[in-house]
Design an enzyme around this catalytic site. Structure first.
Site, short mmCIF file in Angstrom:
data_model
loop_
_atom_site.label_atom_id
_atom_site.label_comp_id
_atom_site.label_asym_id
_atom_site.label_seq_id
_atom_site.Cartn_x
_atom_site.Cartn_y
_atom_site.Cartn_z
N GLU A 150 0.80 -1.23 0.00
CA GLU A 150 0.00 0.00 0.00
C GLU A 150 0.83 1.28 0.00
O GLU A 150 0.57 2.21 0.77
CB GLU A 150 -0.96 0.00 1.21
N ASN A 189 2.06 -5.13 -3.10
CA ASN A 189 0.67 -5.50 -2.81
C ASN A 189 -0.16 -4.25 -2.50
O ASN A 189 0.30 -3.36 -1.79
CB ASN A 189 0.69 -6.43 -1.58
N HIS A 225 -10.34 -6.50 -1.51
CA HIS A 225 -11.34 -6.31 -0.44
C HIS A 225 -12.53 -5.63 -1.12
O HIS A 225 -12.50 -4.43 -1.39
CB HIS A 225 -10.77 -5.41 0.66
N GLU A 255 -6.04 -10.90 -0.87
CA GLU A 255 -6.78 -10.73 0.39
C GLU A 255 -8.28 -10.70 0.15
O GLU A 255 -9.01 -9.92 0.76
CB GLU A 255 -6.35 -9.42 1.09
N ASP A 257 -12.08 -10.65 0.02
CA ASP A 257 -13.32 -10.85 0.78
C ASP A 257 -14.37 -9.93 0.15
O ASP A 257 -14.02 -8.96 -0.52
CB ASP A 257 -13.16 -10.66 2.29
C1 XIL Z 1 -5.93 -6.27 8.63
C2 XIL Z 1 -6.22 -7.43 9.56
O1 XIL Z 1 -7.11 -8.31 8.92
C3 XIL Z 1 -6.81 -6.95 10.86
O2 XIL Z 1 -6.94 -8.01 11.77
C4 XIL Z 1 -5.93 -5.85 11.46
O3 XIL Z 1 -6.55 -5.31 12.61
C5 XIL Z 1 -5.69 -4.74 10.44
O4 XIL Z 1 -5.14 -5.29 9.27
N1 XIL Z 1 -4.74 -4.64 3.94
C6 XIL Z 1 -3.71 -5.45 4.38
C7 XIL Z 1 -3.93 -6.31 5.57
O5 XIL Z 1 -2.67 -5.53 3.72
O6 XIL Z 1 -2.75 -6.50 6.29
C8 XIL Z 1 -5.00 -5.78 6.46
O7 XIL Z 1 -5.24 -6.74 7.50
C9 XIL Z 1 -6.24 -5.49 5.66
C10 XIL Z 1 -6.00 -4.46 4.60
#
Ligand code: XIL
Length: 332
Positions: A150, A189, A225, A255, A257
């Site tokens: 990020e 990422n 996400h 990641e 969801d």
């Molecule tokens: C999130 C976790 O899922 C949570 O448990 C934590 O509190 C915050 O981070 N992008 C990412 C991940 O790269 O590391 C993040 O994970 C979600 C967004």
């Protein structure tokens, strides 16, 4: 007599079909040459037997949801705490699963001491010590590292982070990671870059520049996400992945969801959620350089966005429509 034999044969076939459920996602993915992964909290492996059972049955890749972040590993300068990460690595090895390391350089979940006022030389030393210690410890055991996470903001500009006092921190992080483990594939990422758009343009330009400079970067991760408003087709996701592939990068969905909240009946929303999962997986399967598809957790019960039930198993580990949609997409 003949009819009776046929009858018996049919009963037997029916029985066999029942006794042989559709293979788990992991088995289907392996036939397609895909890694299918989930983010893991190692403490849950100790607390909830079903968590580990489902994880090892359905997935062949794990990523640490939190325990490999800077704030978890190097709580004070020079003091490392690897216990939870080690547990995850052992679980993966025992269950023949690959590991994604997440993440070396990120502006969130940093320990407090990282907010000190460091000059460039000191920040370079901090970066070097961390990457050498972490990547070096797991050398040969972590197949992929999210080296930088990020670094581009929602405004499509470089994010201001504690690392940014070192103007070339991105490039340096990749070089340090390569030196610490020459076998690991190194990834950039980010989120919100699944489709075409200003943020994904900025990431594309960044990675193209790194490639041209000979910086050791092997892949790009799209977090995914998402929510129910996301349309892979409208976002032109396949086209977007293709341009990164043409840079010679490996592609991972890292990641995924899909938040369930929004208008419509619950049944409709579960169907829509399933459809988005299926479409994104299909896009990955059709892109020859897309090699891994990872979900941000195993069950809704432990999701970072538990209230919006974004995953493929419900809180009781029952597969949701999204699970069956992934299964269909993976069928030969
Ligand atoms: C999130 C976790 O899922 C949570 O448990 C934590 O509190 C915050 O981070 N992008 C990412 C991940 O790269 O590391 C993040 O994970 C979600 C967004």
């Amino acid at each position: 007599m003949v009819a009776l034999r046929w009858g018996l044969a049919l009963v037997l076939l029916g029985f066999l079909a029942q006794a042989q459920p559709t293979p788990p996602l992991r088995a289907l993915a392996e036939k397609r040459g895909l890694q299918i992964g989930a983010a893991v909290e190692p403490s849950l492996l100790l607390q909830e037997p079903e968590y580990g059972t489902v994880l090892a049955r359905e997935f062949n890749l794990v990523v640490a949801e939190n325990v490999m972040k800077w704030g978890a590993l190097q709580t004070s300068r020079g003091q490392f705490n690897f216990a939870a990460a080690d547990l995850l690595l052992d679980f993966a090895q025992k269950n023949r699963m690959a590991v994604r390391g997440h993440t070396l350089v990120w502006h969130q979940q940093l320990p407090r001491w990282m907010y000190g006022s460091f000059g460039p030389a000191e920040m370079e030393a901090i970066l070097r010590e961390h990457i050498q210690a972490v990547v070096g410890r797991y050398r040969g055991r972590i197949a992929y590292w999210d080296v930088v996470n990020e670094a581009i903001g929602d405004d499509a500009r470089p994010r201001l982070t504690p690392f940014a006092v070192l103007p070339d921190y991105i490039e340096r992080a990749f070089r340090l990671a390569r030196a610490a483990d020459p076998q690991a594939k190194l990834f950039y990422n980010d989120y919100g870059a699944e489709g075409l758009g200003p943020k994904s343009d900025a990431i594309y330009a960044l990675l193209k520049g790194l490639k041209e400079k000979g910086v050791p970067i092997d892949g790009v991760g799209f977090q995914a996400h998402l929510d129910l408003s996301f349309s892979p087709t409208k976002a032109r996701m396949a086209e977007n992945l293709e341009r990164f592939a043409r840079l010679g990068l490996e592609i991972h969905i890292t990641e995924m969801d899909v938040r369930l909240s929004g208008p419509g009946s619950r049944a409709e929303r579960l169907e829509k959620q399933a459809q988005i999962y299926q479409e994104v997986l299909q896009i990955c399967l059709r892109q020859p350089r897309c090699k891994a598809f990872t979900l941000w957790g195993v069950t809704d019960g432990h999701s970072w966005r538990a209230a919006s039930e974004p995953l493929i198993f419900d809180t009781d580990y029952r597969p949701k429509p999204a699970y069956f949609a992934l299964q269909r997409a993976l069928q030969p």
